[in-house]
Design a protein around this motif. Structure first.
Motif, PDB file in Angstrom:
ATOM      1  N   ASP A 107      40.649   7.782 -11.170  1.00 45.10           N
ATOM      2  CA  ASP A 107      40.311   8.833 -12.607  1.00 45.10           C
ATOM      3  C   ASP A 107      38.825   9.048 -12.462  1.00 45.10           C
ATOM      4  O   ASP A 107      37.928   8.297 -12.062  1.00 45.10           O
ATOM      5  CB  ASP A 107      40.757   8.262 -13.709  1.00 45.10           C
ATOM      6  CG  ASP A 107      42.271   8.297 -14.112  1.00 45.10           C
ATOM      7  OD1 ASP A 107      42.735   9.051 -13.271  1.00 45.10           O
ATOM      8  OD2 ASP A 107      42.443   7.796 -15.204  1.00 45.10           O
ATOM      9  N   VAL A 108      38.349  10.224 -12.842  1.00 45.50           N
ATOM     10  CA  VAL A 108      37.060  10.695 -13.069  1.00 45.50           C
ATOM     11  C   VAL A 108      36.906  11.013 -14.525  1.00 45.50           C
ATOM     12  O   VAL A 108      37.748  11.845 -15.003  1.00 45.50           O
ATOM     13  CB  VAL A 108      36.637  11.901 -12.075  1.00 45.50           C
ATOM     14  CG1 VAL A 108      35.085  12.032 -12.202  1.00 45.50           C
ATOM     15  CG2 VAL A 108      36.975  11.126 -10.580  1.00 45.50           C
ATOM     16  N   SER A 109      35.965  10.716 -15.231  1.00 46.91           N
ATOM     17  CA  SER A 109      35.707  11.005 -16.627  1.00 46.91           C
ATOM     18  C   SER A 109      34.456  12.006 -16.846  1.00 46.91           C
ATOM     19  O   SER A 109      33.604  12.138 -16.134  1.00 46.91           O
ATOM     20  CB  SER A 109      35.398   9.782 -17.129  1.00 46.91           C
ATOM     21  OG  SER A 109      36.441   8.652 -17.393  1.00 46.91           O
ATOM     22  N   TYR A 110      34.869  12.660 -17.983  1.00 49.84           N
ATOM     23  CA  TYR A 110      33.935  14.000 -18.172  1.00 49.84           C
ATOM     24  C   TYR A 110      33.728  13.928 -19.924  1.00 49.84           C
ATOM     25  O   TYR A 110      34.559  13.383 -20.444  1.00 49.84           O
ATOM     26  CB  TYR A 110      34.537  15.272 -17.818  1.00 49.84           C
ATOM     27  CG  TYR A 110      34.426  15.469 -16.142  1.00 49.84           C
ATOM     28  CD1 TYR A 110      33.507  16.157 -15.698  1.00 49.84           C
ATOM     29  CD2 TYR A 110      35.614  14.965 -15.631  1.00 49.84           C
ATOM     30  CE1 TYR A 110      33.434  16.118 -14.323  1.00 49.84           C
ATOM     31  CE2 TYR A 110      35.737  15.165 -14.315  1.00 49.84           C
ATOM     32  CZ  TYR A 110      34.455  16.101 -13.566  1.00 49.84           C
ATOM     33  OH  TYR A 110      34.744  15.904 -12.264  1.00 49.84           O
ATOM     34  N   ALA A 115      34.379  16.031 -26.462  1.00 50.05           N
ATOM     35  CA  ALA A 115      35.540  15.646 -26.130  1.00 50.05           C
ATOM     36  C   ALA A 115      35.504  15.004 -24.714  1.00 50.05           C
ATOM     37  O   ALA A 115      34.905  15.093 -23.969  1.00 50.05           O
ATOM     38  CB  ALA A 115      36.732  17.006 -26.249  1.00 50.05           C
ATOM     39  N   ARG A 116      36.608  13.946 -24.878  1.00 54.26           N
ATOM     40  CA  ARG A 116      36.782  13.182 -23.446  1.00 54.26           C
ATOM     41  C   ARG A 116      37.585  13.851 -22.553  1.00 54.26           C
ATOM     42  O   ARG A 116      38.834  13.872 -23.090  1.00 54.26           O
ATOM     43  CB  ARG A 116      36.985  11.819 -23.579  1.00 54.26           C
ATOM     44  CG  ARG A 116      36.885  10.955 -22.329  1.00 54.26           C
ATOM     45  CD  ARG A 116      37.710   9.364 -22.639  1.00 54.26           C
ATOM     46  NE  ARG A 116      37.661   8.842 -21.352  1.00 54.26           N
ATOM     47  CZ  ARG A 116      38.550   7.610 -21.240  1.00 54.26           C
ATOM     48  NH1 ARG A 116      39.016   7.088 -22.155  1.00 54.26           N
ATOM     49  NH2 ARG A 116      38.614   7.321 -20.242  1.00 54.26           N
ATOM     50  N   GLY A 117      37.349  13.923 -21.357  1.00 51.24           N
ATOM     51  CA  GLY A 117      38.024  14.306 -20.180  1.00 51.24           C
ATOM     52  C   GLY A 117      38.313  13.366 -19.417  1.00 51.24           C
ATOM     53  O   GLY A 117      37.458  12.797 -18.732  1.00 51.24           O
ATOM     54  N   VAL A 118      39.653  13.254 -18.633  1.00 52.90           N
ATOM     55  CA  VAL A 118      39.858  12.532 -17.556  1.00 52.90           C
ATOM     56  C   VAL A 118      40.627  13.152 -16.361  1.00 52.90           C
ATOM     57  O   VAL A 118      41.553  13.858 -16.999  1.00 52.90           O
ATOM     58  CB  VAL A 118      40.715  11.198 -17.950  1.00 52.90           C
ATOM     59  CG1 VAL A 118      41.169  10.313 -16.811  1.00 52.90           C
ATOM     60  CG2 VAL A 118      39.873  10.414 -18.719  1.00 52.90           C
ATOM     61  N   THR A 119      40.658  13.250 -15.265  1.00 54.63           N
ATOM     62  CA  THR A 119      41.203  13.802 -14.158  1.00 54.63           C
ATOM     63  C   THR A 119      41.314  13.071 -12.830  1.00 54.63           C
ATOM     64  O   THR A 119      40.698  11.966 -12.737  1.00 54.63           O
ATOM     65  CB  THR A 119      40.521  15.359 -13.718  1.00 54.63           C
ATOM     66  OG1 THR A 119      41.412  16.111 -13.182  1.00 54.63           O
ATOM     67  CG2 THR A 119      39.197  14.997 -13.168  1.00 54.63           C
ATOM     68  N   THR A 124      45.242  16.234 -15.551  1.00 54.36           N
ATOM     69  CA  THR A 124      43.929  16.180 -16.200  1.00 54.36           C
ATOM     70  C   THR A 124      44.331  16.212 -17.700  1.00 54.36           C
ATOM     71  O   THR A 124      44.989  16.849 -17.972  1.00 54.36           O
ATOM     72  CB  THR A 124      43.425  17.654 -16.032  1.00 54.36           C
ATOM     73  OG1 THR A 124      42.808  17.739 -14.559  1.00 54.36           O
ATOM     74  CG2 THR A 124      42.432  17.774 -16.738  1.00 54.36           C
ATOM     75  N   ALA A 125      43.500  15.290 -18.392  1.00 52.70           N
ATOM     76  CA  ALA A 125      43.611  14.944 -19.787  1.00 52.70           C
ATOM     77  C   ALA A 125      42.559  15.476 -20.704  1.00 52.70           C
ATOM     78  O   ALA A 125      41.361  14.782 -20.172  1.00 52.70           O
ATOM     79  CB  ALA A 125      44.214  13.923 -20.073  1.00 52.70           C
ATOM     80  N   LEU A 126      42.549  15.873 -21.707  1.00 53.85           N
ATOM     81  CA  LEU A 126      41.574  15.867 -22.759  1.00 53.85           C
ATOM     82  C   LEU A 126      41.864  15.387 -24.260  1.00 53.85           C
ATOM     83  O   LEU A 126      43.167  15.375 -24.600  1.00 53.85           O
ATOM     84  CB  LEU A 126      41.319  17.403 -22.727  1.00 53.85           C
ATOM     85  CG  LEU A 126      39.907  17.856 -23.637  1.00 53.85           C
ATOM     86  CD1 LEU A 126      38.588  17.555 -22.932  1.00 53.85           C
ATOM     87  CD2 LEU A 126      40.050  19.394 -23.981  1.00 53.85           C
ATOM     88  N   PHE A 127      40.912  14.686 -24.592  1.00 54.60           N
ATOM     89  CA  PHE A 127      41.325  13.894 -25.713  1.00 54.60           C
ATOM     90  C   PHE A 127      40.229  14.540 -26.881  1.00 54.60           C
ATOM     91  O   PHE A 127      38.952  14.477 -27.125  1.00 54.60           O
ATOM     92  CB  PHE A 127      41.048  12.469 -25.736  1.00 54.60           C
ATOM     93  CG  PHE A 127      41.846  11.889 -24.826  1.00 54.60           C
ATOM     94  CD1 PHE A 127      43.176  11.145 -25.154  1.00 54.60           C
ATOM     95  CD2 PHE A 127      41.822  11.722 -23.522  1.00 54.60           C
ATOM     96  CE1 PHE A 127      43.817  10.614 -24.354  1.00 54.60           C
ATOM     97  CE2 PHE A 127      42.548  10.971 -22.603  1.00 54.60           C
ATOM     98  CZ  PHE A 127      43.881  10.688 -22.900  1.00 54.60           C
TER      99      PHE A 127
END
Length: 200
Positions: A107-110, A115-119, A124-127
């Motif tokens: 996983d790589v976080s953005y 908003a927090r993103g993980v892909t 790919t997920a956005l919180f």
């Protein structure tokens, strides 16, 4: 003039009823084409915008520690060509903030405007914080609005540019949901700015 106005109104109503429609030459169209690796793709909507909103409003009050997640298929984008079948599915939902956000190897976080993103290779997920209006306001502050995009086939070798495109598309698709729900804090009102976060 009245006929033209009526036609224009009908087109707007149809567009508003479809959470998945992508306009030609839009940023979303360019992102979907790049991520699928194709010039043409098919779009599938799993329901109207109003039905999606209704699902979200009914699911939020019943979130509990033992049932901390809700998600629903909203949109599918696919192609079937000589290179093989490629698909993306947009899956929005809710996730209790008190629960541990699931993570997977690689996983790589953005950060995207707070908003927090993980892909990763497959998703790919956005919180997103979404302050719902009215009686759902208090409960909504205990949950993240989530926007997942799943990819088939998996592409674990996606470089940082591709990961950034994935996160941007998740942001733009999630904005359709936050706008439809009427999130009072307007969490995705700004254009997406994707910033990689340091690896823990």
């Amino acid at each position: 003039m009245l006929m033209l106005a009526s036609c224009a109104s009908g087109e707007l109503d149809e567009k508003a009823a479809d959470p998945c429609g992508i306009s030609p030459s839009s940023e979303e169209e360019a992102l979907v084409r790049e991520l699928l690796g194709t010039e043409a793709f098919e779009t599938k909507a799993y329901g109207t915008t109003s039905k999606l909103v209704d699902k979200f409003k009914r699911a939020l009050p019943v979130l509990r520690p033992e049932k901390h997640i809700f998600y629903t298929n909203a949109c599918g984008y696919s192609t079937d060509d000589e290179q093989g079948d490629a698909r993306m599915t947009f899956v929005p939902g809710w996730f209790l903030r008190a629960s541990e956000v699931p993570s997977f190897p690689g996983d790589v976080s953005y950060d995207l405007n707070g908003a927090r993103g993980v892909t990763s290779g497959t998703r790919t997920a956005l919180f997103v914080p979404c302050d719902m209006p009215g009686e759902l306001g208090s409960q909504s502050q205990k949950a993240w609005l989530t926007a997942d995009i799943t990819f088939t086939p998996s592409r674990p070798d996606a470089d940082q540019a591709a990961q950034g495109r994935r996160m941007t598309l998740a942001y733009l698709m999630a904005r359709r949901v936050t706008d439809a729900l009427g999130c009072e804090n307007e969490p995705l009102a700004k254009p997406p700015v994707v910033k990689p976060l340091p690896t823990p």
